[in-house]
Design a protein around this motif. Structure first.
Motif: not given
Lengths: 257, 257
Positions: B101-121
């Motif tokens: 998303s850095l180039a245009t400001g919007a994501h051009c792909v989708e991110a899906v959790a393969l397992a229960d996950s935790q992410v840090c923004a």
DNA sequence: CGTCAAATTGAATGGGGTCAAGCGGCGTGG
DNA sequence: CCACGCCGCTTGACCCCATTCAATTTGACG
């Protein structure tokens, strides 16, 4: 881009000259802001010429710079341990080369000039040591990285196509989009050999050649050596499994809606 | 990474706690410097949980953040216009997601959790607006981008292999290198389905399955569903056309000499 | 125990790789 | 100036490997 020969290979000393010389460049804003932010050394006096076949940098080099292509064309290659040479990307005027050294400080690929070229060095190490200066500069830099990330995505996108015809059609389509800034020219001069194309597409040399002639037989393109004229843009897009056009659609990874 | 459950999904308020909680994380230095530079909001209170199958972001989203995987696993997919779903990457703990998303400001792909996950923004927009603060922070950020660029390169490297066996061997080898930080464990639990693997490698689902059993018949690995144990690391490397090892060799694109 | 999804296995087809020959341009040198 | 030879590109023929379609087995979960 940079069609003013009198400014080439020489420092761009003041902002007005920079603005004229680099008007059509995709990175114009970046350079102007760098110059405006009191960092003229980031863009001035760093242009260098490179003869066809010579390397801009090799594996292991690391001057702490990335490069912008002013004219000509480059390819980046990675020599695999079994001797095969993978072509990772082609770099046309206005595009970046050499971001692969940002992680470790040393390049992990080699950049070779496909034609007599001129490149503009952006000293990232200087830019990091003194800070970006202005937030806008940092934002532009981020966009640059994002843009090259999209480039890499488009390569993956090509390689994921199973049919050789799809890969070739998509390759030509991408190249046309990148080489033609605005106007409706459909004439392409490929700066790279068939072998380079093959090693970029993950195909055999002969398959690329066959694909070209097949596209010609179908009336989609007109091939004469490295000169390619796109006859039927719509059909080319269809063969690349791209959406029907919608005026002038870009790469599928660039659009987001 | 981040094996302290009591700190998960909750703000990491002070530096010492951060240092303990994130000790094994690849981005520890980055977070510590962010916290030390008086920017605790860059790392604190941004952790979020994500159930298996849910999306971290979709095409078109753009919160101005990139994400670090704390635990679990994600995949990034690009849905092509013809309906096919390309898997662009797998993201294990300690790795980044969402730089597209850095180039245009919007994501051009989708991110899906393969397992229960935790992410840090990591809120890049905030980081840009206020500046990186310290040069070291900017340098770390650049390294992060360089690292993900290498990730993308390794995907291309896999896709360029002609033989399905080479792709599968290289895939398993890469996964082992990434999932095993230091110790000599050769046990892998694949968080993704065979179909995901196939769509990452540009192969058919069945070809991947056949490749796994063939590797097992050759005594290289031991497969039980999504549990894979690497028996003969040297032979796996050989099948992936990688150099004979030299202690513990990384990805061919990471080494530079 | 039954149901459904995921994974494995089998058989047949075809597309692309490989090997090999033929063609054309271009520079060098006789 | 022409002939030769090199190199990049094209074209042909054959064969192998991956895809495809299909059936079966395994495993998870209710």
């Amino acid at each position: 881009l940079w069609q003013h020969p009198e400014t080439m290979s020489r420092p761009i000393s003041d902002l007005s000259l920079l603005r004229r010389a680099c008007a059509p460049c995709t990175l114009r804003q970046f350079c102007q802001q760098a110059a405006g932010a009191g960092a003229p050394e980031l863009v001035a006096g760093k242009a260098q010429s490179l003869a066809r076949g010579n390397s801009l940098f090799r594996v292991g080099d690391g001057e702490g710079s990335v490069y912008i292509v002013r004219n000509g064309a480059l390819k980046t290659v990675a020599v695999t341990e079994d001797g095969a040479e993978h072509v990772l990307g082609f770099h046309l005027p206005g595009e970046l080369v050499g971001l692969d050294s940002l992680a470790t400080g040393a390049h992990c690929v080699e950049a070779v000039a496909l034609a007599d070229s001129q490149v503009c060095a952006v000293p990232m190490n200087v830019l990091l040591a003194r800070g970006t200066g202005t937030p806008a500069l940092g934002r532009d830099l981020l966009q640059l990285f994002g843009r090259t990330a999209l480039e890499s995505h488009s390569h993956v996108d090509v390689l994921m196509r199973r049919q050789a015809g799809e890969r070739i059609a998509l390759f030509l389509h991408n190249l046309l989009q990148r080489a033609r800034p605005v106007d409706g020219t459909t004439e392409l001069h490929l700066p790279m050999s068939r072998e380079d194309v093959a090693r970029y597409l993950g195909l055999a040399l002969e398959t690329v050649s066959r694909g070209f002639t097949k596209l010609q037989d179908e009336g989609v393109i007109l091939v004469a050596g490295r000169s390619v004229r796109i006859i039927d843009t719509a059909q080319l897009r269809q063969l690349a499994l791209l959406p029907p056009s919608e005026d002038e659609g870009g790469s599928p990874l660039e659009r987001h809606a």
